[in-house]
Design a protein around this motif. Structure first.
Motif, PDB file in Angstrom:
ATOM      1  N   PHE A  66      19.418 -63.484   1.517  1.00  0.00           N
ATOM      2  CA  PHE A  66      20.011 -64.790   1.814  1.00  0.00           C
ATOM      3  C   PHE A  66      20.047 -64.969   3.330  1.00  0.00           C
ATOM      4  O   PHE A  66      20.531 -64.082   4.043  1.00  0.00           O
ATOM      5  CB  PHE A  66      21.441 -64.868   1.260  1.00  0.00           C
ATOM      6  CG  PHE A  66      21.528 -64.987  -0.228  1.00  0.00           C
ATOM      7  CD1 PHE A  66      21.826 -66.198  -0.828  1.00  0.00           C
ATOM      8  CD2 PHE A  66      21.304 -63.877  -1.042  1.00  0.00           C
ATOM      9  CE1 PHE A  66      21.906 -66.308  -2.214  1.00  0.00           C
ATOM     10  CE2 PHE A  66      21.385 -63.975  -2.418  1.00  0.00           C
ATOM     11  CZ  PHE A  66      21.685 -65.195  -3.010  1.00  0.00           C
ATOM     12  N   SER A  67      19.576 -66.083   3.794  1.00  0.00           N
ATOM     13  CA  SER A  67      19.565 -66.335   5.228  1.00  0.00           C
ATOM     14  C   SER A  67      20.974 -66.593   5.752  1.00  0.00           C
ATOM     15  O   SER A  67      21.686 -67.454   5.220  1.00  0.00           O
ATOM     16  CB  SER A  67      18.687 -67.544   5.558  1.00  0.00           C
ATOM     17  OG  SER A  67      18.860 -67.930   6.913  1.00  0.00           O
ATOM     18  N   PRO A  68      21.398 -65.890   6.812  1.00  0.00           N
ATOM     19  CA  PRO A  68      22.693 -66.172   7.425  1.00  0.00           C
ATOM     20  C   PRO A  68      22.786 -67.565   8.040  1.00  0.00           C
ATOM     21  O   PRO A  68      23.871 -68.004   8.414  1.00  0.00           O
ATOM     22  CB  PRO A  68      22.816 -65.092   8.509  1.00  0.00           C
ATOM     23  CG  PRO A  68      21.919 -63.998   8.058  1.00  0.00           C
ATOM     24  CD  PRO A  68      20.763 -64.692   7.391  1.00  0.00           C
ATOM     25  N   LEU A  69      21.660 -68.250   8.122  1.00  0.00           N
ATOM     26  CA  LEU A  69      21.646 -69.599   8.684  1.00  0.00           C
ATOM     27  C   LEU A  69      21.903 -70.662   7.625  1.00  0.00           C
ATOM     28  O   LEU A  69      22.066 -71.840   7.957  1.00  0.00           O
ATOM     29  CB  LEU A  69      20.291 -69.875   9.358  1.00  0.00           C
ATOM     30  CG  LEU A  69      19.888 -68.893  10.463  1.00  0.00           C
ATOM     31  CD1 LEU A  69      18.508 -69.263  11.003  1.00  0.00           C
ATOM     32  CD2 LEU A  69      20.911 -68.865  11.578  1.00  0.00           C
ATOM     33  N   TYR A  70      21.962 -70.268   6.356  1.00  0.00           N
ATOM     34  CA  TYR A  70      22.146 -71.241   5.282  1.00  0.00           C
ATOM     35  C   TYR A  70      23.555 -71.821   5.281  1.00  0.00           C
ATOM     36  O   TYR A  70      24.529 -71.163   5.630  1.00  0.00           O
ATOM     37  CB  TYR A  70      21.905 -70.592   3.932  1.00  0.00           C
ATOM     38  CG  TYR A  70      20.455 -70.532   3.490  1.00  0.00           C
ATOM     39  CD1 TYR A  70      19.431 -71.025   4.281  1.00  0.00           C
ATOM     40  CD2 TYR A  70      20.116 -69.980   2.264  1.00  0.00           C
ATOM     41  CE1 TYR A  70      18.123 -70.968   3.870  1.00  0.00           C
ATOM     42  CE2 TYR A  70      18.796 -69.918   1.829  1.00  0.00           C
ATOM     43  CZ  TYR A  70      17.804 -70.414   2.639  1.00  0.00           C
ATOM     44  OH  TYR A  70      16.509 -70.351   2.222  1.00  0.00           O
ATOM     45  N   SER A  71      23.657 -73.048   4.815  1.00  0.00           N
ATOM     46  CA  SER A  71      24.953 -73.672   4.583  1.00  0.00           C
ATOM     47  C   SER A  71      25.509 -73.162   3.257  1.00  0.00           C
ATOM     48  O   SER A  71      24.794 -72.571   2.427  1.00  0.00           O
ATOM     49  CB  SER A  71      24.792 -75.191   4.508  1.00  0.00           C
ATOM     50  OG  SER A  71      24.038 -75.551   3.362  1.00  0.00           O
ATOM     51  N   ALA A  72      26.795 -73.422   3.020  1.00  0.00           N
ATOM     52  CA  ALA A  72      27.404 -73.011   1.757  1.00  0.00           C
ATOM     53  C   ALA A  72      26.685 -73.655   0.572  1.00  0.00           C
ATOM     54  O   ALA A  72      26.469 -73.016  -0.465  1.00  0.00           O
ATOM     55  CB  ALA A  72      28.888 -73.372   1.747  1.00  0.00           C
ATOM     56  N   LEU A 122      29.923 -65.668   9.639  1.00  0.00           N
ATOM     57  CA  LEU A 122      29.364 -65.485   8.306  1.00  0.00           C
ATOM     58  C   LEU A 122      30.403 -65.537   7.192  1.00  0.00           C
ATOM     59  O   LEU A 122      30.205 -66.200   6.177  1.00  0.00           O
ATOM     60  CB  LEU A 122      28.619 -64.140   8.223  1.00  0.00           C
ATOM     61  CG  LEU A 122      27.419 -63.931   9.132  1.00  0.00           C
ATOM     62  CD1 LEU A 122      26.882 -62.523   8.974  1.00  0.00           C
ATOM     63  CD2 LEU A 122      26.328 -64.947   8.810  1.00  0.00           C
ATOM     64  N   TYR A 123      31.510 -64.807   7.368  1.00  0.00           N
ATOM     65  CA  TYR A 123      32.424 -64.604   6.249  1.00  0.00           C
ATOM     66  C   TYR A 123      33.029 -65.906   5.707  1.00  0.00           C
ATOM     67  O   TYR A 123      33.066 -66.092   4.476  1.00  0.00           O
ATOM     68  CB  TYR A 123      33.533 -63.621   6.617  1.00  0.00           C
ATOM     69  CG  TYR A 123      34.556 -63.501   5.518  1.00  0.00           C
ATOM     70  CD1 TYR A 123      34.246 -62.824   4.335  1.00  0.00           C
ATOM     71  CD2 TYR A 123      35.805 -64.109   5.623  1.00  0.00           C
ATOM     72  CE1 TYR A 123      35.162 -62.745   3.298  1.00  0.00           C
ATOM     73  CE2 TYR A 123      36.727 -64.030   4.591  1.00  0.00           C
ATOM     74  CZ  TYR A 123      36.399 -63.356   3.435  1.00  0.00           C
ATOM     75  OH  TYR A 123      37.298 -63.283   2.404  1.00  0.00           O
ATOM     76  N   PRO A 124      33.511 -66.830   6.537  1.00  0.00           N
ATOM     77  CA  PRO A 124      34.092 -68.050   5.952  1.00  0.00           C
ATOM     78  C   PRO A 124      33.119 -68.806   5.053  1.00  0.00           C
ATOM     79  O   PRO A 124      33.524 -69.373   4.028  1.00  0.00           O
ATOM     80  CB  PRO A 124      34.485 -68.874   7.184  1.00  0.00           C
ATOM     81  CG  PRO A 124      34.706 -67.847   8.259  1.00  0.00           C
ATOM     82  CD  PRO A 124      33.657 -66.811   8.008  1.00  0.00           C
ATOM     83  N   THR A 125      31.829 -68.800   5.421  1.00  0.00           N
ATOM     84  CA  THR A 125      30.829 -69.504   4.605  1.00  0.00           C
ATOM     85  C   THR A 125      30.657 -68.824   3.257  1.00  0.00           C
ATOM     86  O   THR A 125      30.675 -69.477   2.201  1.00  0.00           O
ATOM     87  CB  THR A 125      29.485 -69.560   5.348  1.00  0.00           C
ATOM     88  OG1 THR A 125      29.659 -70.213   6.599  1.00  0.00           O
ATOM     89  CG2 THR A 125      28.446 -70.317   4.533  1.00  0.00           C
ATOM     90  N   ILE A 126      30.499 -67.504   3.257  1.00  0.00           N
ATOM     91  CA  ILE A 126      30.276 -66.806   1.995  1.00  0.00           C
ATOM     92  C   ILE A 126      31.558 -66.756   1.167  1.00  0.00           C
ATOM     93  O   ILE A 126      31.504 -66.722  -0.068  1.00  0.00           O
ATOM     94  CB  ILE A 126      29.694 -65.398   2.239  1.00  0.00           C
ATOM     95  CG1 ILE A 126      28.953 -64.909   0.989  1.00  0.00           C
ATOM     96  CG2 ILE A 126      30.760 -64.413   2.666  1.00  0.00           C
ATOM     97  CD1 ILE A 126      27.749 -65.718   0.602  1.00  0.00           C
ATOM     98  N   ALA A 127      32.734 -66.792   1.819  1.00  0.00           N
ATOM     99  CA  ALA A 127      33.997 -66.867   1.066  1.00  0.00           C
ATOM    100  C   ALA A 127      34.084 -68.185   0.310  1.00  0.00           C
ATOM    101  O   ALA A 127      34.581 -68.235  -0.828  1.00  0.00           O
ATOM    102  CB  ALA A 127      35.179 -66.713   2.017  1.00  0.00           C
ATOM    103  N   ALA A 128      33.600 -69.256   0.919  1.00  0.00           N
ATOM    104  CA  ALA A 128      33.580 -70.554   0.228  1.00  0.00           C
ATOM    105  C   ALA A 128      32.637 -70.513  -0.963  1.00  0.00           C
ATOM    106  O   ALA A 128      32.918 -71.118  -2.012  1.00  0.00           O
ATOM    107  CB  ALA A 128      33.152 -71.652   1.203  1.00  0.00           C
ATOM    108  N   VAL A 129      31.522 -69.798  -0.822  1.00  0.00           N
ATOM    109  CA  VAL A 129      30.577 -69.656  -1.936  1.00  0.00           C
ATOM    110  C   VAL A 129      31.214 -68.859  -3.070  1.00  0.00           C
ATOM    111  O   VAL A 129      31.039 -69.179  -4.247  1.00  0.00           O
ATOM    112  CB  VAL A 129      29.277 -68.979  -1.446  1.00  0.00           C
ATOM    113  CG1 VAL A 129      28.329 -68.710  -2.610  1.00  0.00           C
ATOM    114  CG2 VAL A 129      28.592 -69.853  -0.400  1.00  0.00           C
ATOM    115  N   LEU A 130      31.975 -67.817  -2.720  1.00  0.00           N
ATOM    116  CA  LEU A 130      32.666 -67.011  -3.730  1.00  0.00           C
ATOM    117  C   LEU A 130      33.599 -67.875  -4.574  1.00  0.00           C
ATOM    118  O   LEU A 130      33.750 -67.652  -5.777  1.00  0.00           O
ATOM    119  CB  LEU A 130      33.454 -65.893  -3.045  1.00  0.00           C
ATOM    120  CG  LEU A 130      34.231 -64.927  -3.943  1.00  0.00           C
ATOM    121  CD1 LEU A 130      33.276 -64.078  -4.789  1.00  0.00           C
ATOM    122  CD2 LEU A 130      35.124 -64.015  -3.090  1.00  0.00           C
ATOM    123  N   ASP A 131      34.204 -68.865  -3.937  1.00  0.00           N
ATOM    124  CA  ASP A 131      35.175 -69.724  -4.634  1.00  0.00           C
ATOM    125  C   ASP A 131      34.531 -70.893  -5.376  1.00  0.00           C
ATOM    126  O   ASP A 131      35.227 -71.604  -6.115  1.00  0.00           O
ATOM    127  CB  ASP A 131      36.193 -70.271  -3.630  1.00  0.00           C
ATOM    128  CG  ASP A 131      37.091 -69.176  -3.052  1.00  0.00           C
ATOM    129  OD1 ASP A 131      37.268 -68.143  -3.722  1.00  0.00           O
ATOM    130  OD2 ASP A 131      37.588 -69.367  -1.927  1.00  0.00           O
TER     131      ASP A 131
END
Length: 345
Positions: free
Chosen positions: A90-96, A119-128
């Motif tokens: 997964f690209s770290p440049l991707y949006s949620a 990075l973390y806030p974006t992937i945390a939003a994906v987790l939710d």
């Protein structure tokens, strides 16, 4: 060449001392001066493989990597493959929104990431907001040498984000506790090792399914076209590991050769020149804009480029004038490559 089929060559990580001449402390990874030997990498890969198995992951399950270039990437990548998992970059440049679409398409339920504020806030939003169920979270500070690690924790705290402590958030270090992975059979010609997304020219990115044999065949070919494949290189890793170019030409080829990867989280011209000086880098895979930035830097003319032997460019056409200018600067001719994600790069 039959013994190299599949990813059995991962087993060689801890046996680089068997080379001629012997290399008992052969270095696999360098990260701002923190060096990981092949023997140490073998232990970490085994422990990570055992760790994901202990989480209940089974062969064929998808493990996402949402990481910049860092030692954790190599450990998670090869550990996942050793456990029979399928890696999804997964690209770290991707949006949620883009991450959610790829999670849904790939079937990833567990993702490796960092506690980095970028990075973390974006992937945390994906987790939710997606089928993603669990994050394995590491920290750049854990991989830095002292005193850089302590200074990073003290002076760059704003670049790290605290994460929840629950079943959905697993510290990366927990997966590196002592343990050995359960053995399992891999069919290198049929079993998927990597799902690498590619944008193509139209539509949403699509996942190319690459087998263990696809990846190792490409790495063997990379060694075969090298005019001196027995050289132990020190390879600058500024290309992103999550892209197929670096996955093949930097990670797989370099470690199959038994050479050293000099890791930068991303390309920064000053950091790249510093790494070239510090480790006497012998090989630079890159894209034309990287070579232009190196050649244009005011310190480039005073650099000692005598250790450099190999430069490979891809991703975009290399301007003839730029190639000539870089060769005049360094004495090294840039080789140009072309590859498709669908063919492992």
């Amino acid at each position: 060449m039959a013994s190299w089929r599949g990813f059995r060559w991962i087993e060689r990580f801890g046996r680089q001392h068997e080379r001629d001449p012997p290399q008992p402390r052969a270095i696999a990874l360098d990260f701002f001066g923190a060096r990981t030997s092949y023997a140490e990498l073998a232990v970490r890969v085994d422990r990570f493989a055992a760790g994901v198995q202990a989480l209940g992951m089974a062969p064929g399950d998808r493990l996402g990597l949402f990481l910049p270039n860092c030692p954790q990437y190599a450990v998670a990548y090869y550990g996942a493959l050793k456990a029979g998992l399928v890696v999804v970059n997964f690209s770290p440049l991707y949006s949620a929104q883009e991450l959610v679409a790829q999670v849904e398409d790939s079937g990833v339920r567990t993702m490796v990431c960092l506690d980095a504020a970028a990075l973390y806030p974006t992937i945390a939003a994906v987790l939710d907001s997606s089928p993603l169920e669990r994050l394995i979270i590491g920290s750049i500070a854990d991989e830095l040498p002292e005193p850089k690690a302590t200074l990073f924790r003290l002076l760059r705290r704003r670049e790290r984000t605290p994460f929840r402590r629950d079943a959905a958030h697993v510290p990366f270090g927990r997966l590196l506790e002592p343990g050995s992975p359960r053995p399992h059979a891999i069919d290198p010609e049929r079993d998927i090792a990597l799902i690498q997304y590619t944008g193509g020219t139209t539509g949403r990115p699509k996942g190319a399914l690459l087998t263990h044999q696809n990846l190792t065949a490409n790495a063997r070919q990379g060694l075969a076209v090298d005019p001196d494949p027995r050289v132990v290189d020190r390879v600058l890793a500024a290309l992103p590991f999550f892209h197929v170019f670096a996955n093949s030409a930097v990670l797989n080829v370099t470690l199959m050769r038994g050479s050293e990867i000099v890791i930068l989280p991303r390309f920064d011209t000053a950091q790249a020149l510093a790494a070239i000086r510090r480790r006497k880098v012998t090989a630079i895979p890159g894209v034309p804009t990287m070579f232009a930035a190196l050649a244009d830097h005011p310190d480039a003319a005073a650099m000692d480029w005598s250790g450099l032997r190999l430069c490979v460019s891809g991703g975009a056409p290399m301007p003839v004038e730029l190639a000539a200018r870089f060769e005049r600067l360094t004495g090294v001719r840039i080789s140009e490559g072309y590859g498709l994600t669908e063919t492992s790069g």
